[in-house]
Design an enzyme around this catalytic site. Sequence first.
Site, PDB file in Angstrom:
ATOM      1  CG  HIS A 250      -2.078   0.927   1.109  1.00 61.16           C
ATOM      2  ND1 HIS A 250      -1.963   2.265   1.348  1.00 61.16           N
ATOM      3  CD2 HIS A 250      -3.355   0.698   0.728  1.00 61.16           C
ATOM      4  CE1 HIS A 250      -3.141   2.836   1.129  1.00 61.16           C
ATOM      5  NE2 HIS A 250      -4.008   1.904   0.748  1.00 61.16           N
ATOM      6  CG  ASP A 298      -8.535  -4.252  -2.256  1.00 60.17           C
ATOM      7  OD1 ASP A 298      -9.698  -3.958  -1.960  1.00 60.17           O
ATOM      8  OD2 ASP A 298      -7.783  -3.488  -2.876  1.00 60.17           O
TER       9      ASP A 298
HETATM   10  N1  COA Z   1       3.724  -8.170  -3.955  1.00 61.10           N
HETATM   11  C1  COA Z   1       5.074  -8.269  -3.902  1.00 61.10           C
HETATM   12  N2  COA Z   1       5.880  -7.240  -3.646  1.00 61.10           N
HETATM   13  C2  COA Z   1       5.298  -6.043  -3.434  1.00 61.10           C
HETATM   14  C3  COA Z   1       3.909  -5.883  -3.473  1.00 61.10           C
HETATM   15  C4  COA Z   1       3.117  -6.998  -3.741  1.00 61.10           C
HETATM   16  N3  COA Z   1       1.793  -6.909  -3.794  1.00 61.10           N
HETATM   17  N4  COA Z   1       3.607  -4.586  -3.235  1.00 61.10           N
HETATM   18  C5  COA Z   1       4.764  -3.967  -3.054  1.00 61.10           C
HETATM   19  N5  COA Z   1       5.783  -4.839  -3.173  1.00 61.10           N
HETATM   20  C6  COA Z   1       7.213  -4.549  -3.056  1.00 61.10           C
HETATM   21  C7  COA Z   1       7.720  -4.020  -4.401  1.00 61.10           C
HETATM   22  O1  COA Z   1       8.170  -5.058  -5.221  1.00 61.10           O
HETATM   23  C8  COA Z   1       8.810  -3.118  -3.964  1.00 61.10           C
HETATM   24  O2  COA Z   1       9.923  -3.912  -3.605  1.00 61.10           O
HETATM   25  P1  COA Z   1      11.401  -3.514  -4.046  1.00 61.10           P
HETATM   26  O3  COA Z   1      11.668  -2.223  -3.305  1.00 61.10           O
HETATM   27  O4  COA Z   1      12.197  -4.678  -3.610  1.00 61.10           O
HETATM   28  O5  COA Z   1      11.338  -3.308  -5.527  1.00 61.10           O
HETATM   29  C9  COA Z   1       8.275  -2.502  -2.678  1.00 61.10           C
HETATM   30  O6  COA Z   1       7.377  -3.472  -2.148  1.00 61.10           O
HETATM   31  C10 COA Z   1       7.549  -1.185  -2.895  1.00 61.10           C
HETATM   32  O7  COA Z   1       6.481  -1.412  -3.821  1.00 61.10           O
HETATM   33  P2  COA Z   1       5.937  -0.385  -4.862  1.00 61.10           P
HETATM   34  O8  COA Z   1       5.190  -1.104  -5.930  1.00 61.10           O
HETATM   35  O9  COA Z   1       7.046   0.539  -5.303  1.00 61.10           O
HETATM   36  O10 COA Z   1       4.927   0.433  -3.958  1.00 61.10           O
HETATM   37  P3  COA Z   1       3.873   1.460  -4.480  1.00 61.10           P
HETATM   38  O11 COA Z   1       3.546   2.300  -3.319  1.00 61.10           O
HETATM   39  O12 COA Z   1       4.314   2.126  -5.738  1.00 61.10           O
HETATM   40  O13 COA Z   1       2.630   0.531  -4.899  1.00 61.10           O
HETATM   41  C11 COA Z   1       0.733  -0.828  -4.760  1.00 61.10           C
HETATM   42  C12 COA Z   1       1.567   0.276  -4.090  1.00 61.10           C
HETATM   43  C13 COA Z   1      -0.563  -0.994  -3.986  1.00 61.10           C
HETATM   44  C14 COA Z   1       0.400  -0.418  -6.192  1.00 61.10           C
HETATM   45  C15 COA Z   1       1.532  -2.147  -4.772  1.00 61.10           C
HETATM   46  O14 COA Z   1       1.815  -2.517  -3.451  1.00 61.10           O
HETATM   47  C16 COA Z   1       0.823  -3.252  -5.527  1.00 61.10           C
HETATM   48  O15 COA Z   1       0.957  -3.352  -6.746  1.00 61.10           O
HETATM   49  N6  COA Z   1       0.054  -4.140  -4.806  1.00 61.10           N
HETATM   50  C17 COA Z   1      -0.683  -5.205  -5.451  1.00 61.10           C
HETATM   51  C18 COA Z   1      -2.045  -4.717  -5.945  1.00 61.10           C
HETATM   52  C19 COA Z   1      -3.001  -4.425  -4.820  1.00 61.10           C
HETATM   53  O16 COA Z   1      -3.192  -5.197  -3.902  1.00 61.10           O
HETATM   54  N7  COA Z   1      -3.661  -3.266  -4.942  1.00 61.10           N
HETATM   55  C20 COA Z   1      -4.635  -2.809  -3.955  1.00 61.10           C
HETATM   56  C21 COA Z   1      -4.082  -1.616  -3.245  1.00 61.10           C
HETATM   57  S1  COA Z   1      -5.068  -1.148  -1.875  1.00 61.10           S
END
Ligand code: COA
Length: 355
Positions: A250, A298
């Site tokens: 998140h 979620d």
């Molecule tokens: N699964 C695996 N790794 C995850 C992850 C996930 N769902 N969410 C974050 N991470 C990891 C990333 O790979 C990254 O690791 P790294 O630093 O080793 O590359 C780190 O955590 C930061 O993630 P990042 O995607 O840059 O965070 P963000 O703030 O840009 O993205 C989300 C936030 C919600 C988009 C992201 O966590 C995600 O794609 N989650 C899955 C979809 C989801 O559940 N969405 C509902 C949101 S409420």
Amino acid sequence: MAEEIIVPKGLVNVIVDKTAIATTDGNGNLLYRGYKVVELVEKKSFEDAAYLIVNGRLPDQKEKDEFSYKIRSNFGVDAEARKVIEILKEKDLMRALRNIVSFYHYKHTQVDDLMLEMAAKFPEFISLSYRLSHGLEPLEPIEGTYSERFYHLITGKKDPLKAKYLGMLMTLYMEHEFNASTFALRVTASTLADPISSFTTALATLKGPLHGGANSEILDFFKNFNNTEEAVRYVDQQIAKGEKVMGFGHRIYKRLDPRAQFVKAKLKEIAPDSKILQIAEVVENRMWEKKSVPANLDFYAAIYMDILGISQDFYTPLFAASRVFGWIAHYKEQLADNRLIRPSSSYSGPLGLKL
Ligand code: COA
């Protein structure tokens, strides 16, 4: 030329404007208009929370009755919207909802009334689209609270207890400051576009799997596992491939999502022996061990809706039908102190090409 500011990609940690609607406090609690959401969920109804979000304070009994009446009296699908639903017969309910809303005629001069009318109609738009696209007879709305009527429209059942649990989840989904769909709505509102256009933008943005679309994918994930070992193996493989696991991570919550923890606690009350819940906890621990990312709302909401007997088709639309009250508040807040949202970009293409 004014001084340029380069902000992080994805606007991470960038504060773009003020809001008085919701925030996360220093202890990681989500607050709606100053109240902890997990307390609101326990002590107040969905209608109370919606009134609070839209109007900035909790209602007294008379205000609550009037608000509930307004919503109830706007329930129902008018002839034009019904025609769109009948033509579309769309099984992807987010696509259906976005189309119906965008088609909606802009007949009111009273913007607040229009927005509330629109929000009140979401449950029936969703229900009717589902039923007609599956060759089922439409359901007539029943008497009762907002969540009782909504529960009936999406399950065909009258169950006040399950409806109450549904209302709790909908309150948790209602608002989350500058999340992607709300921010998109504010961008549209800042151009002085009408509320229907702004809601359409928000719906389109909510659909994506990194935002509202995540919850409908999570159950598929669980259905593939027979035991915790298989789930852990899957998590490990995803991480090894550098892929995301839906329902984790998140932008705001880096340790715990209070809403997810609340739903998990409720699940333990409602379905302590659920196999999916057991697998979920193991997955949650594994994700923390491997990537230090917490389960988000979620993740547990998908299991919760499954246990409440709600079909997966409704997961993201249900999120939309809750968040729409937050969108109303943000539309009003944006226009109360508006400036066009229009950032700049750093050009990375070629220059000076000759024709
Ligand atoms: N699964 C695996 N790794 C995850 C992850 C996930 N769902 N969410 C974050 N991470 C990891 C990333 O790979 C990254 O690791 P790294 O630093 O080793 O590359 C780190 O955590 C930061 O993630 P990042 O995607 O840059 O965070 P963000 O703030 O840009 O993205 C989300 C936030 C919600 C988009 C992201 O966590 C995600 O794609 N989650 C899955 C979809 C989801 O559940 N969405 C509902 C949101 S409420």
